[in-house]
Scaffold this active site. Structure first.
Site, mmCIF file in Angstrom:
data_model
loop_
_atom_site.group_PDB
_atom_site.id
_atom_site.type_symbol
_atom_site.label_atom_id
_atom_site.label_comp_id
_atom_site.label_asym_id
_atom_site.label_seq_id
_atom_site.Cartn_x
_atom_site.Cartn_y
_atom_site.Cartn_z
ATOM 1 N N LEU A 1 41.835 43.345 44.112
ATOM 2 C CA LEU A 1 41.184 42.448 44.337
ATOM 3 C C LEU A 1 39.863 43.005 45.163
ATOM 4 O O LEU A 1 38.749 42.481 45.237
ATOM 5 C CB LEU A 1 41.910 41.372 45.535
ATOM 6 C CG LEU A 1 42.911 40.788 44.712
ATOM 7 C CD1 LEU A 1 43.725 39.834 45.615
ATOM 8 C CD2 LEU A 1 42.516 39.756 43.739
ATOM 9 N N GLY A 2 40.186 44.094 45.652
ATOM 10 C CA GLY A 2 38.871 44.745 46.282
ATOM 11 C C GLY A 2 38.419 44.039 47.783
ATOM 12 O O GLY A 2 37.386 44.097 48.147
ATOM 13 N N GLU A 3 39.359 43.067 48.353
ATOM 14 C CA GLU A 3 38.991 42.294 49.323
ATOM 15 C C GLU A 3 39.699 42.610 50.690
ATOM 16 O O GLU A 3 39.892 41.814 51.535
ATOM 17 C CB GLU A 3 39.246 40.632 49.090
ATOM 18 C CG GLU A 3 38.143 40.343 47.971
ATOM 19 C CD GLU A 3 38.627 39.103 47.458
ATOM 20 O OE1 GLU A 3 39.681 38.600 47.601
ATOM 21 O OE2 GLU A 3 37.662 38.612 46.632
ATOM 22 N N GLY A 4 40.544 43.630 50.562
ATOM 23 C CA GLY A 4 41.423 43.885 51.885
ATOM 24 C C GLY A 4 42.966 43.218 51.922
ATOM 25 O O GLY A 4 43.443 43.181 52.936
ATOM 26 N N THR A 5 43.164 42.408 50.820
ATOM 27 C CA THR A 5 44.435 41.822 50.891
ATOM 28 C C THR A 5 45.551 42.351 51.204
ATOM 29 O O THR A 5 46.587 41.991 51.956
ATOM 30 C CB THR A 5 44.348 40.817 49.656
ATOM 31 O OG1 THR A 5 43.223 40.171 49.291
ATOM 32 C CG2 THR A 5 45.331 40.041 49.622
#
Length: 168
Positions: A158-162
């Site tokens: 995702l590349g969102e820090g999830t």
């Protein structure tokens, strides 16, 4: 993820096709184009990147210079900022949760600049990105002790820090 793939390919001396992935949804033709872009970038900066293979220079100042030159050549501003943050955290003894492929590429560059930062790194997730395992292998080769494996392996891309939030 293109710049991260270029950094991992340079530091690990790996073929770009093994470092690029579909990101957030590229089809096979898009992945092939991405590999071509990475290969072209590596070729364009061949002289700079010749100094950043698996065996780095023993002099700390030279190591740092070579690592920073690689980031400047193919890394981009986002990766440069991450490398700087990791290095500063290492200086201050603050733990860094490395979440996924892009952060791992930055951690690899930071370790090449200053191997002592390895002591503050914690891996959160194993990304679904093709080059992530290569990045983690390269990270492990740089350290006197192996890094513990990522806390999670959920195939995230995702590349969102999830992954960082989930592993915390």
């Amino acid at each position: 993820t293109t710049a991260a793939a270029a950094l991992v390919a340079a530091f690990a001396r790996a073929p770009p096709r093994l470092c690029v992935g579909k990101g957030t949804g590229l089809d096979p033709a898009g992945v092939a184009r991405k590999a071509g872009i990475v290969e072209a970038g590596l070729e364009r900066h061949r002289e700079v990147l010749a100094h950043v293979g698996p065996s780095m220079h023993p002099d700390p100042d030279t190591r740092r210079t070579h690592a920073f030159a690689a980031v400047a050549a193919v890394g981009g501003l986002e990766l440069a900022a991450l490398v700087g943050a990791i290095l500063e955290a290492g200086e201050r003894g603050i733990g860094v949760l490395v979440d996924g492929f892009i952060a791992s590429a930055a951690a690899l560059a930071a370790i090449r600049a200053d191997p002592s930062v390895g002591r503050v790194l914690f891996l959160s997730t194993l990304s679904a990105e093709a080059g992530h395992r290569l990045a983690l292998e390269a990270l492990s080769h740089e350290l006197p002790h192996p890094l513990p494996p990522p806390a999670l392996d959920m195939g995230l891309a995702l590349g969102e820090g999830t992954g960082g939030v989930l592993s915390f």
